[in-house]
Design a protein around this motif. Sequence first.
Motif, short mmCIF file in Angstrom:
data_model
loop_
_atom_site.label_atom_id
_atom_site.label_comp_id
_atom_site.label_asym_id
_atom_site.label_seq_id
_atom_site.Cartn_x
_atom_site.Cartn_y
_atom_site.Cartn_z
N SER A 181 0.87 -1.17 0.00
CA SER A 181 0.00 0.00 0.00
C SER A 181 0.90 1.22 0.00
O SER A 181 1.19 1.80 1.03
N MET A 182 1.29 1.58 -1.19
CA MET A 182 2.30 2.60 -1.43
C MET A 182 2.52 3.57 -0.26
O MET A 182 1.65 4.30 0.14
N SER B 10 -3.56 -10.07 -13.14
CA SER B 10 -3.59 -8.76 -12.47
C SER B 10 -4.81 -8.64 -11.56
O SER B 10 -4.74 -8.04 -10.48
N GLU C 138 -4.78 -7.86 -7.62
CA GLU C 138 -5.48 -6.73 -7.00
C GLU C 138 -6.39 -7.21 -5.89
O GLU C 138 -6.48 -6.61 -4.82
N VAL D 205 -3.06 -4.43 -5.20
CA VAL D 205 -2.28 -3.75 -6.22
C VAL D 205 -1.77 -4.82 -7.19
O VAL D 205 -1.66 -5.98 -6.81
N ASP D 206 -1.54 -4.45 -8.43
CA ASP D 206 -1.09 -5.50 -9.36
C ASP D 206 0.41 -5.37 -9.68
O ASP D 206 1.07 -4.42 -9.27
N ALA E 41 1.88 -2.07 -11.16
CA ALA E 41 2.10 -0.94 -10.24
C ALA E 41 3.29 -1.20 -9.32
O ALA E 41 4.09 -0.30 -9.05
N ILE E 42 3.42 -2.44 -8.87
CA ILE E 42 4.56 -2.78 -8.00
C ILE E 42 5.86 -2.61 -8.78
O ILE E 42 6.84 -2.04 -8.29
N ARG F 21 4.68 0.02 -15.92
CA ARG F 21 3.39 0.36 -15.35
C ARG F 21 2.24 0.10 -16.35
O ARG F 21 1.16 -0.35 -15.99
#
Length: 293
Positions: free
Chosen positions: A16-17, A184, A188, A193-194, A197-198, A217
């Motif tokens: 979770s960024m 993906s 998620e 998150v997929d 994005a990671i 991305r």
Amino acid sequence: MANISMATSKHPLPFSMGKGFEIPSIPLVLIKIIQTVDEDTSSARELEALILHDPALSARILRLANSAFYSFRANVKTISHAIALLGLNLVTSLAIGINIFDSFTKGAKSEAALINKLWTHSCGVAVLVKEIWTQRGHAGKDGEFAFLCGLLHDLGKVVLFKTYPSHYSSIFAIAKSETDPAISSYEEENYGVDHAAIGEMLAKQWGFPAELASVIRKHHDPLALEMPMVSAVMLADFVAKGLKIGYDGDDGLYEDLTALQPKLEVSDEEFEQLKEFAARERQNIESFFKISS
Ligand SMILES: [Fe+2]
Ligand SMILES: [Fe+2]
């Protein structure tokens, strides 16, 4: 949908960024090699010095330079000779790819076979993106950058293997049919998150070139098709899946290509040529993978 009952409880979310997620560390030597990608001034001597710091990497680069894949007549005994024959950018890409997969798979046991398949897939996509790029009139340094984009497009999956070895292995290994969602969606659903994005997050954190980070991305985003490198990576990804060169956790999706083809603006002829190229190169790609792993 395929059976994902083991994947229904949501995992705590290290991704979770910004919320306490620890960016996996990579060897300093790799960070230095990556930094040379963006520099026009990077020299063969600089790269050689970095590679020589890592004996295992040096040995692989030499094996690759001496392999049938490149069929050089010369007996390549030194890294500087390998760089001269293979080219600065290809050796840089290989050093990055080998190093990343290595640092993430150390200690991996049960999931090693799946990660190896992902590495074969990544090598296949790399070779194909470079071919597409060259066919479309870009050669030289650009072609080698295309290779790197292909090699690292699924970088996020390597991280998921490292973070949730057995859980992600089961998601990855599910035999997906054409009607199942892409991997993906499973990512998620389970991690919030997929892999795209990671992968981007890591690429940024590690100082990869900005274009590489955005290709990582967007490589599943149909809205990003106007980016030529994204569309080349998508096409290569589909062809590699279709010919089952390695495996990237998304087996059933090949059927989608018919729908995607017009959007990719790939002619029937180009598509056929690419499939033939991939079929011809399959053995080379697979042996390339063995040499570099
Ligand atoms: Fe992907
Ligand atoms: Fe892929």
